[in-house]
Write an enzyme that holds these catalytic residues in place. Sequence first.
Site, PDB file in Angstrom:
ATOM      1  N   GLU A 125       0.827  -1.213   0.000  1.00 18.98           N
ATOM      2  CA  GLU A 125       0.000   0.000   0.000  1.00 18.98           C
ATOM      3  C   GLU A 125       0.859   1.260   0.000  1.00 18.98           C
ATOM      4  O   GLU A 125       0.533   2.246  -0.678  1.00 18.98           O
ATOM      5  CB  GLU A 125      -0.943  -0.008   1.209  1.00 18.98           C
ATOM      6  CG  GLU A 125      -1.952  -1.139   1.218  1.00 18.98           C
ATOM      7  CD  GLU A 125      -2.816  -1.175  -0.036  1.00 18.98           C
ATOM      8  OE1 GLU A 125      -3.076  -0.093  -0.602  1.00 18.98           O
ATOM      9  OE2 GLU A 125      -3.211  -2.271  -0.452  1.00 18.98           O
ATOM     10  N   GLU A 172      -1.192  -2.913  -9.419  1.00 20.10           N
ATOM     11  CA  GLU A 172      -1.156  -3.911  -8.349  1.00 20.10           C
ATOM     12  C   GLU A 172       0.080  -4.799  -8.484  1.00 20.10           C
ATOM     13  O   GLU A 172       0.734  -5.121  -7.483  1.00 20.10           O
ATOM     14  CB  GLU A 172      -2.437  -4.753  -8.371  1.00 20.10           C
ATOM     15  CG  GLU A 172      -3.706  -3.985  -8.037  1.00 20.10           C
ATOM     16  CD  GLU A 172      -3.654  -3.317  -6.683  1.00 20.10           C
ATOM     17  OE1 GLU A 172      -3.024  -3.882  -5.756  1.00 20.10           O
ATOM     18  OE2 GLU A 172      -4.223  -2.225  -6.539  1.00 20.10           O
TER      19      GLU A 172
END
Length: 305
Positions: A147, A221
């Site tokens: 993240e 991602e």
Amino acid sequence: MRKTTRGTRFAPDRGLTTRMVGTMFFIGLLYVVVVGVLVVLLRGAWPIVLILAGGLFVAQFWFSDRIAEFGMGAREVTPREAPELHGAVDRLCALADMPKPRVAVADTDVPNAFATGRNRNNALVCATTGLLRRLEPEELEGVLAHELSHVAHRDVAVMTIASFLGVLAGIITRVGLWGGLRRVGGRDTNTAILMVVVPLVSAVVYAVSFLLTRMLSRYRELSADRAAALLTGRPSALASALTKVTGELARIPTRDLRQAEPFNAFWFAPALSRETLSGLLSSHPPLERRLDQLGRIAAALGRAG
């Protein structure tokens, strides 16, 4: 260790940068087309529309982190309230040489995490109570590093802008249809043309922008997995977290997953995975692809060691 990603120690990703620039260019081009349609339809009223659209965009960008926090039920916590979570973020920020973001927890059993914010100084990283309860410390650090890499690469801000421009383009086109029909209500031929052309433009603009942002989302991602694995030096921990989170999500009631689904593009793992059309509609790459990449990184690190 030298700084590599815009002042941090996260590994750079030229592919991600190229895709972000390309996505913004094409969505901006679509936006210009929509504005051109509005200029023709609304004539003297188009400056007002541009001012309103610009104001909405600025508000969305400026308050995107707050909107995401509210939508996903995040609550900022202090080190005393969540010492393990803060400790992990502190260690990773020191390792990455980046400012510490605000830290939040979302009270839900859905095991997940997300990061948001228009820049590093306004960033927030959030973990759910379901994630904190299920992961081991090294697995949690892998997820948080993933993240934080989104913050370091600034792809969170790009996703916010790209998503908003696409949706706004469709909305403005429909507003243009309504206003245009009112102006030409007495001219049947023009009205018929507008009723066909403008909704078609709106649909094309929204569909193209949707696909562009989904393509960017899937790549970012993979980029975040890679950056997190290289920063921590433990790709196996991140792979373990991915496997565990995906397996646990399958056990969560569908009702709870549907509440989280609108924010899929920002979650560590999708609440509900859509694998139709060869994954074109998916916000994340397949689990197998993410694990395969992490396995190759682990092998490369092993050879380097």
